[in-house]
Structure formats: C-alpha cells, structure tokens
Scaffold this motif. Structure first.
Motif, PDB file in Angstrom:
ATOM      1  N   LYS A  49       4.077  -5.720  -6.607  1.00 31.66           N
ATOM      2  CA  LYS A  49       2.443  -5.816  -6.384  1.00 31.66           C
ATOM      3  C   LYS A  49       1.536  -4.875  -6.004  1.00 31.66           C
ATOM      4  O   LYS A  49       0.539  -4.422  -5.830  1.00 31.66           O
ATOM      5  N   ASN A  50       2.116  -3.665  -5.783  1.00 31.47           N
ATOM      6  CA  ASN A  50       2.132  -2.253  -4.722  1.00 31.47           C
ATOM      7  C   ASN A  50       2.221  -1.425  -6.667  1.00 31.47           C
ATOM      8  O   ASN A  50       1.340  -0.179  -6.290  1.00 31.47           O
ATOM      9  N   GLN A  51       2.206  -2.148  -7.431  1.00 31.11           N
ATOM     10  CA  GLN A  51       2.250  -1.150  -8.886  1.00 31.11           C
ATOM     11  C   GLN A  51       0.714  -1.481  -9.786  1.00 31.11           C
ATOM     12  O   GLN A  51      -0.154  -2.340  -9.573  1.00 31.11           O
TER      13      GLN A  51
ATOM     14  N   GLY B   5      17.339  -3.272   2.779  1.00 31.93           N
ATOM     15  CA  GLY B   5      16.919  -1.908   3.390  1.00 31.93           C
ATOM     16  C   GLY B   5      15.457  -1.246   2.348  1.00 31.93           C
ATOM     17  O   GLY B   5      15.170  -0.082   3.393  1.00 31.93           O
ATOM     18  N   PHE B   6      14.639  -2.139   2.186  1.00 35.58           N
ATOM     19  CA  PHE B   6      13.245  -1.894   1.573  1.00 35.58           C
ATOM     20  C   PHE B   6      12.552  -2.437   2.665  1.00 35.58           C
ATOM     21  O   PHE B   6      13.090  -3.010   3.277  1.00 35.58           O
ATOM     22  N   ALA B   7      11.349  -1.447   2.707  1.00 31.86           N
ATOM     23  CA  ALA B   7       9.721  -1.953   3.902  1.00 31.86           C
ATOM     24  C   ALA B   7       9.368  -1.781   3.264  1.00 31.86           C
ATOM     25  O   ALA B   7       8.651  -1.069   2.442  1.00 31.86           O
ATOM     26  N   TRP B   8       8.466  -2.861   3.968  1.00 30.56           N
ATOM     27  CA  TRP B   8       6.901  -2.807   3.202  1.00 30.56           C
ATOM     28  C   TRP B   8       5.963  -3.438   5.088  1.00 30.56           C
ATOM     29  O   TRP B   8       6.882  -3.523   5.689  1.00 30.56           O
ATOM     30  N   ARG B   9       4.464  -2.961   4.081  1.00 28.22           N
ATOM     31  CA  ARG B   9       3.249  -3.616   5.426  1.00 28.22           C
ATOM     32  C   ARG B   9       3.010  -4.904   5.540  1.00 28.22           C
ATOM     33  O   ARG B   9       3.086  -5.040   4.300  1.00 28.22           O
ATOM     34  N   ARG B  10       3.674  -5.824   6.557  1.00 29.89           N
ATOM     35  CA  ARG B  10       3.020  -6.794   6.216  1.00 29.89           C
ATOM     36  C   ARG B  10       1.567  -7.562   6.011  1.00 29.89           C
ATOM     37  O   ARG B  10       0.669  -6.616   6.617  1.00 29.89           O
ATOM     38  N   ASP B  11       1.435  -8.151   5.186  1.00 27.80           N
ATOM     39  CA  ASP B  11      -0.018  -8.596   4.757  1.00 27.80           C
ATOM     40  C   ASP B  11      -0.748  -7.848   4.294  1.00 27.80           C
ATOM     41  O   ASP B  11      -2.166  -7.676   3.911  1.00 27.80           O
ATOM     42  N   HIS B  12      -0.642  -6.537   3.332  1.00 27.21           N
ATOM     43  CA  HIS B  12      -0.954  -5.421   3.150  1.00 27.21           C
ATOM     44  C   HIS B  12      -1.693  -6.099   1.254  1.00 27.21           C
ATOM     45  O   HIS B  12      -0.557  -6.677   1.113  1.00 27.21           O
ATOM     46  N   GLY B  13      -3.069  -5.444   1.774  1.00 27.13           N
ATOM     47  CA  GLY B  13      -3.984  -6.245   0.848  1.00 27.13           C
ATOM     48  C   GLY B  13      -4.512  -7.563   0.196  1.00 27.13           C
ATOM     49  O   GLY B  13      -5.322  -7.687  -0.026  1.00 27.13           O
ATOM     50  N   HIS B  14      -4.210  -8.241   1.088  1.00 25.71           N
ATOM     51  CA  HIS B  14      -4.141  -9.612   1.314  1.00 25.71           C
ATOM     52  C   HIS B  14      -5.724  -9.029   2.896  1.00 25.71           C
ATOM     53  O   HIS B  14      -6.212  -8.848   3.143  1.00 25.71           O
TER      54      HIS B  14
ATOM     55  N   ASP C 176     -11.466   1.899   2.865  1.00 30.11           N
ATOM     56  CA  ASP C 176     -12.827   1.796   1.678  1.00 30.11           C
ATOM     57  C   ASP C 176     -13.276   0.229   1.244  1.00 30.11           C
ATOM     58  O   ASP C 176     -13.900   0.290   0.829  1.00 30.11           O
ATOM     59  N   ASP C 177     -12.089  -0.660   2.216  1.00 32.31           N
ATOM     60  CA  ASP C 177     -12.322  -1.863   1.950  1.00 32.31           C
ATOM     61  C   ASP C 177     -11.959  -3.139   3.375  1.00 32.31           C
ATOM     62  O   ASP C 177     -10.732  -4.027   3.093  1.00 32.31           O
ATOM     63  N   PRO C 178     -12.616  -2.886   4.251  1.00 26.88           N
ATOM     64  CA  PRO C 178     -12.593  -3.554   5.566  1.00 26.88           C
ATOM     65  C   PRO C 178     -11.868  -4.989   5.354  1.00 26.88           C
ATOM     66  O   PRO C 178     -11.623  -5.336   6.686  1.00 26.88           O
ATOM     67  N   GLN C 179     -12.265  -5.783   3.967  1.00 24.76           N
ATOM     68  CA  GLN C 179     -12.087  -7.050   3.722  1.00 24.76           C
ATOM     69  C   GLN C 179     -10.565  -7.087   3.672  1.00 24.76           C
ATOM     70  O   GLN C 179     -10.835  -8.753   3.865  1.00 24.76           O
TER      71      GLN C 179
END
Length: 277
Positions: free
Chosen positions: A275-277, A89-98, A73-76
């Motif tokens: 940042k995800n909240q 043990g926590f994981a996340w997608r690198r650069d998410h939201g940048h 919904d926001d390709p930028q």
C-alpha cells in the motif's frame, strides 16, 4: 527564535540525528515528569498538549502516549493512530492513509507512539536507555517502545490529541536515506528486544520478510541500497547482541504479555508495504 522568547534553545554543531538530539533535550529537562516530542514538520491542535496531559491524568497506568496524526496536506486522511509491531520485526503506523471519518479510533492501548508527536514519562524514558543513538533516525521510537514494554510500561493512544504531520520533512519519501536507516534499524530492534523463546519462534518470519524485501528492491532496481542496509545491519549485530543482554535482564513481564502486544497476521507486513508503494 523570536516567536518563542521563553523557550530555551539547544544548538548543535552537527546533525546528530533524531535520536541523539532528542536524547540531549530530554536529559537537559530535569525539572519535569513528562516530556513531549514534536517534529518540526507538524502542526499541533491548540489543545494537543493539554489532551495528552488529560490522558495521563485519566490513565495513570500508562507511561507513554501516542497522538492522532492526520496528513498535513490532506487532513481528511490519517497519518497514524499509534504504531504497530509485527512478529517479524516490521513496524508501521496504524490506519495510515485511511479516511479520518472511516476510522474514528477510540482512546486505547497501542504498541508504540510515533515520536513525531508523543509524550513520555521522562524517568521511564531514561531508565529504558532513551533512543538508541546508533539508529540516527527511523525505527528508534519502536525500539524504545519495545524496551519500555519489556519493563512493564504501556502506551496509550489519545484520540483527542491531534497533530497534522507533513511527513518526510527532512527527507523525501522512500529516499535512499530513509530506506537504508529504516531497513537496517528494524533488524537491530528485533534482535535486541525479542525475548529468546519468542525470537526463535518468530525468526523464520523475520528472515522471510527480510528476504522478500531484498527481492522486491532488486526487482525495482534498488538492490544495491537494500543489500547495503542489510549488510550493515549484520555488521552491527554484535553490538546489538551486547545490548540485548542488559535489555533482557530488565524484562519484568511474561512472554504471553509481550506476544499479546504484537501483530501476528502473517500477510500484514506485505499488505502494508504494498500500500505504501
């Protein structure tokens, strides 16, 4: 189905979850070296699959590949450029939201591929045990990547393999379903895969962040949900520890190589969660 007349469809009677459904498809496709996974909430660039194959041809030392995910919904904005695993043990997608223009990541090694759009060497996928079907959904790709890496396999982020990813295609963001499975499964991933010396070294970080998350959810009025996830994680630990014995017997790289692939910044999980909240 009419749109893909040459496709072979596997229809399941029940919702078996992401892990079991993809395992069945991979096992069914016995006449290929590579298998590509693509979620139904994605729109790949026309060149996406060819780009992954080019990456495999150009980098034969890698056996699984991550895509460049942008937000549908926001390709930028980026949805992710490979997955990161922290020592806790926590994981996340690198650069998410940048913003995409601010993070022109070059092709390079990452810990794991987000299985929403990824390619695996089929035999390596199966030899490592495929996705853990008890996970049902969430964190199964990081768990598989950990097992693959313990066997000496490596993951490459292919910068020109682009996919638009809506995310939360079958569940709402921060839903009870995704929260429960994600926070339960990350505990199993840590105890199944982390080699003994590193497990004891990083266990305080694992316990600290799990306790912090429980407190956070309690303050948000969702204490019952997170306590249920962690309680069920504990109840499932005997099974995870039984799996651990076979996983650790297959390790063929050094502890230093394993540790080098993990994020060690202490506050990184807290910053990412905030940042995800």
């Amino acid at each position: 189905m009419e749109a893909f007349p040459n496709a072979e469809w596997i229809c399941l009677d029940t919702n078996t979850g992401f892990a079991a459904a993809n395992n069945r498809a991979v096992r069914h496709t016995a006449d290929c070296r590579w298998v590509a996974l693509l979620n139904p909430d994605t729109v790949p660039d026309p060149d996406w699959l060819a780009a992954l194959h080019r990456a495999a041809d150009s980098h034969p030392e890698y056996t699984f590949f991550a895509s460049r995910l942008v937000q549908y919904d926001d390709p930028q904005k980026l949805d992710g450029t490979g997955d990161v695993l922290h020592v806790s043990g926590f994981a996340w997608r690198r650069d998410h939201g940048h913003p995409t223009l601010h993070r022109p990541r070059a092709t390079g090694e990452v810990f794991a591929a987000c299985a929403a759009a990824a390619m695996y060497d089929r035999q390596a996928f199966l030899d490592a045990g495929a996705f853990d079907e008890d996970y049902f959904a969430y964190h199964e790709d990081v768990d598989l990547a950990f097992r693959l890496r313990l066997r000496g396999h490596r993951c490459l982020y292919a910068a020109d393999a682009t996919v638009a990813h809506a995310g939360w295609g079958s569940t709402a963001k921060d839903s009870a379903f995704s929260t429960y499975h994600g926070h339960r499964n990350m505990v199993w991933t840590f105890f199944k895969n982390m080699p003994a010396p590193l497990l004891w070294k990083y266990l305080p970080s694992h316990l600290f962040y799990n306790a912090l998350i429980v407190v956070w959810f309690m303050l948000k009025g969702r204490g019952g949900l997170i306590c249920k996830a962690k309680w069920h994680a504990l109840r499932g630990l005997p099974r995870a520890l039984r799996q651990r014995r076979a996983i650790q017997r297959a390790v063929c790289i050094s502890q230093e190589q394993i540790a080098d692939g993990l994020c060690k910044t202490f506050l990184a999980p807290a910053n990412r969660f905030r940042k995800n909240q």
